[in-house]
Design an enzyme around this catalytic site. Structure first.
Site, PDB file in Angstrom:
ATOM      1  CB  VAL A  59      -0.987   0.026   1.186  1.00 56.65           C
ATOM      2  CG1 VAL A  59      -1.995  -1.106   1.071  1.00 56.65           C
ATOM      3  CG2 VAL A  59      -0.259  -0.019   2.529  1.00 56.65           C
ATOM      4  CB  SER A 137      -7.081   2.247  16.392  1.00 57.13           C
ATOM      5  OG  SER A 137      -6.723   1.893  17.710  1.00 57.13           O
ATOM      6  CB  SER A 139      -4.908   3.944  19.815  1.00 58.23           C
ATOM      7  OG  SER A 139      -4.722   3.848  18.425  1.00 58.23           O
ATOM      8  CE1 TYR A 150      -1.967   0.449  14.713  1.00 58.01           C
ATOM      9  CE2 TYR A 150      -2.998   1.120  16.778  1.00 58.01           C
ATOM     10  CZ  TYR A 150      -3.063   0.451  15.562  1.00 58.01           C
ATOM     11  OH  TYR A 150      -4.233  -0.198  15.194  1.00 58.01           O
ATOM     12  CB  VAL A 183      -9.048  -6.866  17.060  1.00 51.97           C
ATOM     13  CG1 VAL A 183      -9.785  -7.994  16.355  1.00 51.97           C
ATOM     14  CG2 VAL A 183      -9.861  -5.576  17.003  1.00 51.97           C
ATOM     15  CB  THR A 185      -5.684 -10.091  14.704  1.00 50.61           C
ATOM     16  OG1 THR A 185      -5.027  -8.860  15.034  1.00 50.61           O
ATOM     17  CG2 THR A 185      -7.169  -9.838  14.509  1.00 50.61           C
TER      18      THR A 185
END
Length: 259
Positions: A59, A137, A139, A150, A183, A185
């Site tokens: 990306v 998010s 956050s 992040y 989440v 993951t």
């Protein structure tokens, strides 16, 4: 009329894969794109190659975006939803994370979303009532220690989402974001953040995918830009809009163990 279609970045695993499975099950044509080309090709075969297309996409590379979007449009014939899901994370004290890694977070999480929005616009403009859904998010509600860069990238995504939703309304394009808390993951494996240690990952990729599908189908005249996932995120979101900064900072400091 051709079936509705969605272009998903980061589709090989986690939230992207869960969203791909859900939209395919609902009869959408699904574009599966990821730096993990083998992963999305395997998923495409599983979901049905007549109703999916798959390919490698970094990306951060605008040329790769142009190629992938052209390939997708040739197969799907339309672009109803762009799901900017691809993202990476680094956790821990700012000084403990190599600067190159911090820069990569910015390249993937911000520039990757910008590339997608910018280059997909002509395709979105040709599809009535199209929309962009950006993975954001919780956050992005208040800066998180041990997730500083992040968190900053997600603030940027939130700001871009809000601005483009207003800017692109003249084209009939809605721009939204989805804000989950942690989440379960691979992204949170070995996460070094007190907030994660205290709260854990109570959401699943399927929980987020279900919210993404609701956003994709949302058809009210009343704009809904931010979509929270789960009770905890809804509570934080409500608090962030109602409480003074000092109180919000105090609550976050208690959760994260910071001062």
């Amino acid at each position: 009329m051709s079936r509705q279609s969605i272009f998903i970045t980061g589709a090989a695993a986690g939230i992207g894969q869960a969203a791909a499975r859900l939209f395919a099950a609902k009869g959408w044509f699904v574009g599966l794109y990821d730096v993990d080309e083998a992963g999305v090709q395997t998923l495409s075969r599983e979901l049905g190659e007549d109703f999916t297309c798959a390919g490698k996409l970094d990306v951060t590379d605008p040329d790769a975006w142009e190629h992938a979007l052209a390939e997708f449009a040739a197969r799907a014939g339309r672009l109803d939803v762009l799901l900017n899901n691809a993202g990476i994370l680094a956790s821990g004290p700012l000084e403990s994370i190599p600067l190159a890694r911090q820069h990569l977070l910015i390249d993937v999480n911000i520039k990757g979303v910008l590339n997608g929005c910018y280059l997909a616009l002509p395709y979105l403009q040709r599809t009535p009532r199209s929309r962009v859904i950006n993975l954001c998010s919780a956050s992005a509600l208040y800066g998180q220690p041990s997730l500083a860069v992040y968190s900053a990238t997600k603030f940027a995504v939130r700001g871009l989402t809000e601005a483009l939703d207003l800017e692109w309304s003249e084209y009939g394009i809605r721009v939204m974001d989805v804000l989950p808390l942690f989440v379960a993951t691979d992204m949170v494996t070995n996460m070094n953040a007190n907030s994660f240690r205290k709260m854990g990952a109570k959401l699943t990729a399927q929980d987020v995918a279900d919210t993404i599908f609701k956003a994709a189908r949302y058809d009210s005249k009343i704009p809904k830009v931010h979509w929270t996932v789960g009770f905890q995120t809804r509570a934080f979101y409500s608090l962030s809009g109602a409480a003074p900064d000092l109180i919000t900072r105090f609550i976050n400091s208690r959760i994260t163990g910071s001062h």
